[in-house]
Design a protein around this motif. Sequence first.
Motif, short mmCIF file in Angstrom:
data_model
loop_
_atom_site.label_atom_id
_atom_site.label_comp_id
_atom_site.label_asym_id
_atom_site.label_seq_id
_atom_site.Cartn_x
_atom_site.Cartn_y
_atom_site.Cartn_z
N GLY A 110 0.79 -1.23 0.00
CA GLY A 110 0.00 0.00 0.00
C GLY A 110 0.82 1.27 0.00
O GLY A 110 0.28 2.35 -0.28
N PHE A 111 2.14 1.19 0.32
CA PHE A 111 2.96 2.40 0.26
C PHE A 111 4.20 2.24 -0.62
O PHE A 111 4.87 3.23 -0.94
CB PHE A 111 3.37 2.86 1.67
N ALA A 112 4.52 1.02 -1.03
CA ALA A 112 5.71 0.79 -1.84
C ALA A 112 5.41 1.03 -3.32
O ALA A 112 4.51 0.39 -3.87
CB ALA A 112 6.21 -0.64 -1.64
N PRO A 113 6.14 1.92 -3.98
CA PRO A 113 5.92 2.11 -5.42
C PRO A 113 6.12 0.82 -6.21
O PRO A 113 5.38 0.54 -7.15
CB PRO A 113 6.98 3.16 -5.80
N ASN A 114 7.12 0.04 -5.82
CA ASN A 114 7.37 -1.27 -6.43
C ASN A 114 7.86 -2.23 -5.36
O ASN A 114 8.72 -1.90 -4.55
CB ASN A 114 8.42 -1.17 -7.55
N LEU A 115 7.30 -3.44 -5.38
CA LEU A 115 7.58 -4.42 -4.34
C LEU A 115 7.94 -5.76 -4.98
O LEU A 115 7.19 -6.29 -5.80
CB LEU A 115 6.37 -4.59 -3.43
N THR A 116 9.10 -6.29 -4.61
CA THR A 116 9.57 -7.57 -5.12
C THR A 116 9.89 -8.50 -3.95
O THR A 116 10.49 -8.06 -2.96
CB THR A 116 10.83 -7.40 -5.99
N LEU A 117 9.49 -9.76 -4.07
CA LEU A 117 9.81 -10.76 -3.06
C LEU A 117 11.01 -11.58 -3.50
O LEU A 117 11.04 -12.06 -4.64
CB LEU A 117 8.61 -11.70 -2.83
#
Length: 322
Positions: A198-205
């Motif tokens: 909800g706040f990360a512009p881009n999220l990678t696991l």
Amino acid sequence: MFEWIQDYSLLEYCSRQEHMNFGDRSRFFMHTVTVDTPSGMTALAQYFIAGSVLLDMDFNITVPVPAEQLQQQVAPHFGVVRQLERKGRIESVHMNQLKPGSVKLFHETETGILLIMKDLYRHNDSEHWYSGQKRRLVHYTVDPTELEPYEDAEVKKVQALLQQAYFGGEAVEFGIMPLGWPFDDSLRHSAALRFVAGFAPNLTLSVDEYSNEVILLNIAAKEPVHKLYLPSAQPQPPRRVNHYLYLNVGHGLVYVVNLLVQPVITKWESFADAKLYSLGENTDFADFEPGTAECLEGISLFFDEDTLQRMMDEVNQALKFG
């Protein structure tokens, strides 16, 4: 693959390695900040101190942009609060040594963040962060539109503050390490994953290929690009000039090793006498000269096992043939 995982990756074929950027290496100062005694516990404060409390560890918290809300709500809970100043500008706030009274306040206060942080750390055995060997990681980019957003006003306020702190100025990349996260479709309902998305512009696991455990949540301003290096991008063989060996480390870095005082290396510790240099952007390794290159003093590097072995072999080979 799961619906909430992006079904493509951006690839970039590279004929040369990017030069390593050490950022602004100008002089900086650390100023200790005097803070008040905490008057209570807020959701924002719970987010930042959760790791210290739930895992019983002294986390060092760094936030890149000093903000009034941070100073008022979070800093009073720490015994040591310092600001990093460079060129007359405060770049970041550093906090550690959580106060004992704040641990009590954490447990006594119910906010919407508490459930999220307990989901982030599903157990408290931080030894799971250390595998004892090199991990083989697979990276998956999250599609936040497939995750249910938070509607709770308190949680949304914390998300907005975090987005402003990390991406409101000069954007930074950072990671969050969860505990007890198997990579399966049930993660789409994870309170912590939904919160970060909800706040990360881009999220990678980043997922351990063998244990199928999520090791890291990578948070960045831009969509990640996976670089594929062509053979021409690999470090070139070393050059010997008199009793000095020039080692091409890669990424525009060269070690100059003094072979006169260098013993044979059987176990990596460090070179007996070596200096690290940066190649100019348009300088080839074949044209490298220490007298015209920038010497990087006070810089320490960490190498993977393959690179360490290559450097050891190259130095020992040069010593063998005098």
